[in-house]
Scaffold this active site. Structure first.
Site, PDB file in Angstrom:
ATOM      1  N   SER A 175       3.712  -5.397   0.119  1.00  0.00           N
ATOM      2  CA  SER A 175       3.927  -6.686  -0.494  1.00  0.00           C
ATOM      3  C   SER A 175       5.542  -7.303  -0.074  1.00  0.00           C
ATOM      4  O   SER A 175       6.266  -6.541   0.427  1.00  0.00           O
ATOM      5  CB  SER A 175       3.970  -6.463  -1.967  1.00  0.00           C
ATOM      6  OG  SER A 175       2.742  -5.918  -2.498  1.00  0.00           O
TER       7      SER A 175
HETATM    8  N1  SAM Z   1       1.753  -0.870  -2.842  1.00  0.00           N
HETATM    9  C1  SAM Z   1       1.681  -0.911  -1.568  1.00  0.00           C
HETATM   10  C2  SAM Z   1       2.680  -0.732  -0.843  1.00  0.00           C
HETATM   11  O1  SAM Z   1       3.974  -0.719  -1.495  1.00  0.00           O
HETATM   12  O2  SAM Z   1       2.447  -0.848   0.586  1.00  0.00           O
HETATM   13  C3  SAM Z   1       0.824  -2.090  -1.409  1.00  0.00           C
HETATM   14  C4  SAM Z   1      -0.755  -2.147  -1.329  1.00  0.00           C
HETATM   15  S1  SAM Z   1      -1.608  -3.088  -0.553  1.00  0.00           S
HETATM   16  C5  SAM Z   1      -1.093  -4.562  -1.212  1.00  0.00           C
HETATM   17  C6  SAM Z   1      -3.036  -2.769  -1.900  1.00  0.00           C
HETATM   18  C7  SAM Z   1      -3.642  -1.227  -1.807  1.00  0.00           C
HETATM   19  O3  SAM Z   1      -4.513  -1.093  -2.714  1.00  0.00           O
HETATM   20  C8  SAM Z   1      -4.134  -1.097  -0.427  1.00  0.00           C
HETATM   21  O4  SAM Z   1      -3.661  -0.126   0.410  1.00  0.00           O
HETATM   22  C9  SAM Z   1      -5.902  -1.016  -0.796  1.00  0.00           C
HETATM   23  O5  SAM Z   1      -6.428   0.220  -0.091  1.00  0.00           O
HETATM   24  C10 SAM Z   1      -5.401  -0.166  -2.327  1.00  0.00           C
HETATM   25  N2  SAM Z   1      -6.602  -0.339  -3.118  1.00  0.00           N
HETATM   26  C11 SAM Z   1      -7.601  -1.298  -3.251  1.00  0.00           C
HETATM   27  N3  SAM Z   1      -8.627  -0.901  -4.294  1.00  0.00           N
HETATM   28  C12 SAM Z   1      -8.127   0.262  -4.700  1.00  0.00           C
HETATM   29  C13 SAM Z   1      -8.764   1.441  -5.632  1.00  0.00           C
HETATM   30  N4  SAM Z   1      -9.548   1.125  -6.473  1.00  0.00           N
HETATM   31  N5  SAM Z   1      -8.200   2.538  -6.010  1.00  0.00           N
HETATM   32  C14 SAM Z   1      -7.024   2.677  -4.974  1.00  0.00           C
HETATM   33  N6  SAM Z   1      -6.430   1.888  -4.023  1.00  0.00           N
HETATM   34  C15 SAM Z   1      -6.934   0.632  -4.149  1.00  0.00           C
END
Ligand code: SAM
Length: 217
Positions: A65
């Site tokens: 993000s």
């Molecule tokens: N917090 C992260 C960072 O600092 O880089 C950004 C994350 S990215 C915007 C969203 C993440 O959520 C992705 O890596 C995606 O694979 C994960 N995600 C989506 N659904 C999920 C779930 N049900 N459980 C765990 N992770 C999930």
């Protein structure tokens, strides 16, 4: 004292130009944003863009993000230092790393194996030993370690997953983007003396929260 590296200078500029003018005022949040080397959480080819005012791709169709959004979500948790925080969506690991500098322990869940493997390497390299992580569907939370003083969801879902509300301590704060797959409200849910209040703090665009209590894959 050694002179600041170009990374340090970029990081300071990020705080001064992107965060403080937009209302990030929490000292602990600003300190963490000044400390965590964001450029280590992206691929080498993208490191020079790491402190820019935008999200960046991290592989597997996911993103790290924008710095302002990381700071805004962190500030919304109002951490004091003693808390245990659950993050859903480890991604690059950057948000977990920022949280780990201002709370006692971070539990973070990612559904994509390759991302978590990479994030764990960076946590080890930085000796951020108060981050515990696992692969799973984070929409079900982490029942064995609940309750959590703070919960932060870094992917956008159609609603606030019920298990996360249950696993939030009282008092506790939960931050999550809720909306359709193109635009979401960044919602802050506060649990106090059994009462739940939800308010919108920003409009955002996140990748999908995929899981039992999120979108289907
Ligand atoms: N917090 C992260 C960072 O600092 O880089 C950004 C994350 S990215 C915007 C969203 C993440 O959520 C992705 O890596 C995606 O694979 C994960 N995600 C989506 N659904 C999920 C779930 N049900 N459980 C765990 N992770 C999930």
């Amino acid at each position: 004292m050694s002179s600041p590296s170009p990374w340090d200078i970029n990081r300071e500029r990020m705080v001064e130009e992107q965060l403080i003018p937009r209302g990030i005022h929490d000292e602990a949040t600003l300190r963490a944003m000044r400390t965590v080397p964001r450029h280590l959480f992206v691929d080498d080819a993208m490191a020079s863009a790491a402190y820019g005012d935008h999200p960046l791709p991290i592989g597997s169709g996911q993103t790290i993000s924008q710095p302002y959004i990381v700071a805004l979500m962190t500030q919304a948790l109002a951490l004091k230092g003693h808390e245990r925080v659950l993050e859903i969506g480890t991604g690059s690991g950057y948000q977990a790393a920022v949280l780990s500098r201002i709370c006692r322990k971070v539990y973070t869940i990612e559904r994509i194996d390759a991302l978590l493997v990479r994030a764990r390497k960076v946590f080890d390299r930085l000796h951020y030993h108060n981050i515990i992580s696992r692969i799973d569907d984070g929409t079900a939370g982490w029942p064995d370690e609940a309750p959590f003083d703070g919960i932060l969801v870094t992917a956008g879902g159609p609603k606030i997953p019920e298990p996360l509300i249950e696993q939030l301590a009282d008092p506790g704060r939960l931050v999550i983007p809720v909306g359709d797959q193109f635009l979401q409200e960044l919602q802050l849910l506060e649990k106090t003396k059994g009462e739940i209040k939800v308010r919108t703090i920003e409009y955002v665009r996140f990748v999908n929260l995929i899981g039992t209590h999120g979108w289907s894959a």
